[in-house]
Design an enzyme around this catalytic site. Structure first.
Site, PDB file in Angstrom:
ATOM      1  N   ASN A 151       0.804  -1.223   0.000  1.00  0.00           N
ATOM      2  CA  ASN A 151       0.000   0.000   0.000  1.00  0.00           C
ATOM      3  C   ASN A 151       0.836   1.271   0.000  1.00  0.00           C
ATOM      4  O   ASN A 151       0.381   2.313  -0.435  1.00  0.00           O
ATOM      5  CB  ASN A 151      -0.929  -0.006   1.218  1.00  0.00           C
ATOM      6  N   HIS A 201     -13.634   0.532  -1.820  1.00  0.00           N
ATOM      7  CA  HIS A 201     -13.327   1.959  -1.867  1.00  0.00           C
ATOM      8  C   HIS A 201     -11.935   2.260  -2.411  1.00  0.00           C
ATOM      9  O   HIS A 201     -11.595   3.423  -2.613  1.00  0.00           O
ATOM     10  CB  HIS A 201     -13.542   2.606  -0.491  1.00  0.00           C
ATOM     11  N   CYS A 329      -3.801   5.066   7.705  1.00  0.00           N
ATOM     12  CA  CYS A 329      -4.534   4.489   8.832  1.00  0.00           C
ATOM     13  C   CYS A 329      -3.990   4.900  10.186  1.00  0.00           C
ATOM     14  O   CYS A 329      -4.302   4.302  11.186  1.00  0.00           O
ATOM     15  CB  CYS A 329      -4.518   2.976   8.727  1.00  0.00           C
TER      16      CYS A 329
END
Lengths: 398, 381
Positions: A151, A201, A329
């Site tokens: 990511n 998403h 996050c």
């Protein structure tokens, strides 16, 4: 404040208008519980099952093996915990250190319950070496976790190679494909994994809709362990208790179908955006991390030596460009990326790194507008980074 | 990006209203500082962090959630900056040092001097802002020789004491939007704007100490023996001025010398026919000297690290001196001692003062204007 150009699609993406349009009836005139027996329930059930077909088709799977969840984190947690529980918290879990925290932290909890956890760092190129991950994988190993694409860097990991070796040793593999779906081809059979997770998403679908695929039993092998991690209902073939979120799942289904159909065009568009960006970076004395490895087409992890990434990200935000200092996050507070540190990148360089991730709504004109702003802010920060005057010495009296 | 102001937002009422007021008229960005990681907290059980009433402190502990919400209400961007390394080095460690040395520190001053108007100011400039605004009740007045620091118009809330160590350069990059307002007006503004913090109480505690101070000091010293000298752990001896041992502190499980502050009356744990006060704290002997109220009286004090906001005066000056944050002030002669790296100064009061605690700041005023100040080392009897 000015308009915001959004270059942080690894955090989340805007919903495709076609996806939104498909969801809207389920937020207005349609409203059934997919578990209800009456016609309203029947209609909802059909919408959910059609979406399940769409998700399955996008990843080369059978619809019966797809479980809808509320998030990728939920799906990742569920697999790790269910693998641990099935093993009565004995044996070992192997995770790459660059896995998403929903896998790493779940493995840590398994360790608290008695399991062994082996954490394998990526190499300097941002790729976990298959040999390193596989070393010692054997009868005591209950689960191996390797994401398809990282990511933070977008680097693709050797999932198929690891999965093939694990299959020979009878060890199940969890592949977190949350960042990969919609940007590269994802096929559960090509990958040969046992669990795969994805979230809508990240590819222009809605928040709150994700899916877990679990390999079914076959002639040669039993299904990998998975029992419902949520209890109190028989939904999702008894594999996830909860009323199904019909509008979100409908959006997830269409987002999967669109991503699969449009993959070549999307890939070309995203690559063009990133190439425009990365071509301009050497002139800014910037370094792209993971550039030597195969990567997702839309992600660029860039170090601007001599400055602090958060200062640059704030300046860009105020100038109208949303970028990230790392994974999204972590509550907005900046720590050096664990992944970059694990790759052997020095702390100062890790703290000078930005993540820029493009999406389908971005245009080349936006990137062209961004580049001079980026160059200006980088130069301004480097000019300010000259050493500050030393402060008065702290008087130590003790 | 010219003229951008960064507002330091703690999530409390005052900094929230400061941000709101500025945001009505000009470009503003909200910054919250993560100064003290929860995971670093050490000490006794958490105690009530908020209470209503007067304020003896500069600001409260960070409430990041409220800061974010107020920023959204004000329509301004908001960012959180991690500055715990600076805060530990420049505020928390010297605070522990002072207690271990038998002093009574004033961490809010150091936080303003080194964190809000130095480290934060530098970060604010890094993100393109030119000035830092805070919710302090103090005023910056443009004088003939540059910016001057003045008391806030709300006498009860004035926080200029905590800002005495700022320089003209720092003041030229600082703004205090609440200086011309009263606390009541500030709360009214928050209510009218519908800010989520409008009914919040005052924070009375030191923001990084969520236990009893002596437990915090002991825990910090024990956690980092390489940084702090070994602290006494046993109960302090309580002695009279002539050396007579009056007893041993025993009303608390651990009551070493650093639990005591000069001027303290309660909690001495010794019985006497009359009221006793802490006169001196002696770290080396883990001893607290107590005596009558009269013995507390001092004709002056010696301070160090003398600081003038503007040009230092040529010789001796007369000023009003506040020897702690809520002190009403006393007329005094201020005589800088020449030479010496510790920048010593002698302050002689027009009338004797009680409770001069080493480690506190003595701040010099000319009317409402803050001239400068020093850090108290000893009382002159």
């Amino acid at each position: 404040m000015n308009d915001l150009h959004y270059f942080d699609h690894n955090a989340t993406t805007p919903v495709d208008p076609r996806v939104r349009d498909a969801m809207l009836p389920w937020l207005s005139e349609l409203h059934g519980n997919a578990a209800s027996a009456h016609r309203a329930g029947q209609a909802a059930r059909e919408a959910v099952e059609a979406a399940r077909d769409q998700v399955a088709a996008a990843i080369g799977a059978h619809a019966d093996d797809v479980v809808f969840t509320a998030s990728g984190s939920e799906a990742n947690n569920a697999v790790v915990f269910e693998a641990g529980r099935a093993a009565r918290w004995r044996g070992e879990i192997v995770v790459a250190s660059c896995e998403h925290p929903s896998i790493r932290r779940a493995a840590e909890r398994c360790a608290e319950l008695g399991m062994g956890v082996r954490v394998v760092p990526p190499g300097r190129d941002g790729v976990v070496a298959a040999e390193a991950l596989l070393e010692g994988v054997g009868p005591e190993t209950r689960l191996v976790c390797l994401m398809l694409a990282n990511n933070e860097l977008g680097t693709l990991q050797p999932v198929a190679e690891v999965a093939a070796a694990c299959r020979e040793r009878g060890v199940p593999v969890l592949c977190d494909a949350v960042q990969a779906v919609g940007k590269v081809e994802v096929d559960v059979e090509v990958l040969g994994v046992d669990y795969l997770t994805l979230g809508a998403h990240k590819f222009h679908g809605p928040l709150g809709a994700a899916a877990l695929w679990v390999r079914p039993a076959s002639a040669g092998a039993p299904a990998p362990p998975f029992e419902s991690h949520l209890v109190g209902g028989t939904q999702e073939r008894r594999r996830r208790a909860s009323t199904v979120n019909v509008p979100a799942v409908v959006g997830l289904g269409l987002a999967c179908e669109l991503a699969a159909c449009e993959l070549p065009a999307r890939r070309a568009h995203l690559l063009a955006l990133r190439e425009r960006l990365e071509a301009a970076l050497p002139a800014m004395d910037a370094v792209v991390h993971g550039a030597s490895a195969p990567r997702l087409p839309h992600t660029s992890n860039v170090a601007f030596p001599g400055l602090v990434n958060q200062d640059l990200a704030i300046r860009l935000d105020l100038a109208g460009y949303a970028v990230s200092t790392g994974a999204a996050c972590h509550s907005g507070v900046v720590e050096p990326s664990e992944t970059l540190l694990a790759m052997g990148i020095p702390r100062a360089e890790a703290l000078a790194s930005l993540r820029i991730s493009f999406g389908m709504t971005n245009t080349l004109a936006e990137v062209d507008g961004f580049l001079p702003v980026l160059a200006h802010e980088v130069a301004a920060l480097r000019a300010l980074a000259a050493p500050r005057e030393p402060r008065a010495a702290v008087v130590v009296v003790a | 990006m010219s003229g951008l102001t960064a507002v330091a937002m703690s999530g409390g009422l005052d900094s929230s209203v400061a941000a709101w007021l500025l945001s009505r008229a000009e470009p503003v960005v909200g910054l919250s500082m993560l100064l003290w990681d929860e995971s670093q907290r050490a000490g006794g059980p958490r105690r009530q962090a908020q209470s209503h009433g007067g304020s003896g402190r500069c600001c409260g502990a960070l409430d990041l959630g409220d800061a974010r919400r107020v920023a959204q209400q004000a329509g301004i961007p908001h960012y959180t900056l991690r500055m715990d390394d600076d805060f530990r080095r420049d505020v928390v460690d010297p605070f522990v040092d002072d207690y271990l040395a038998g002093k009574t520190p004033s961490p809010c001053v150091r936080c303003n001097t080194f964190i809000k108007f130095d480290a934060l100011l530098a970060r604010a400039r890094a993100i393109g802002a030119e000035t830092v605004a805070t919710g302090h009740y103090a005023r910056i007045v443009e004088g003939p020789d540059g910016p001057e620091l003045h008391r806030g118009i709300d006498e009860a809330k004035d926080q200029s004491y905590f800002l005495f160590e700022l320089s003209r350069e720092q003041l030229s990059r600082s703004r205090f939007p609440l200086g011309e307002r009263t606390k009541g007006e500030v709360r009214q503004i928050a209510r009218e704007a519908g800010l989520v913090v409008a009914e919040k109480g005052e924070s009375m505690e030191i923001c990084f100490v969520d236990s009893e101070v002596e437990d915090f000091v002991a825990a910090q010293a024990a956690a980092r023996p390489e940084r702090f000298a070994a602290a006494a752990v046993g109960p302090a001896a309580i002695v009279a001025e002539d050396g007579t041992r009056l007893g041993q502190s025993s009303n608390h499980l651990s009551s070493p010398y650093y639990r005591y502050t000069v001027g303290q009356r309660r909690g001495l744990g010794v019985a006497a026919g009359h009221r006793l006060y802490v006169l001196r704290v002696l770290p080396e002997e883990n001893t607290v000297v107590v005596g009558d109220e009269e013995a507390l009286a001092a004709r002056g004090l010696v301070g160090e690290r003398l600081h003038w906001i503007g040009e230092p005066p040529a010789g001796e000056v007369e000023a009003t001196v506040r020897i702690r944050s809520r002190h009403p002030g006393v007329t005094a002669r201020i005589r800088p001692r020449s030479g010496g790296a510790s920048r010593e100064v002698e302050v002689e009061f027009a009338s004797p003062q009680r409770g001069i605690a080493p480690g506190q700041a003595a701040v010099f005023y000319d009317g409402n204007r803050v001239l400068g100040g020093c850090w108290i080392t000893t009382a002159l009897r």
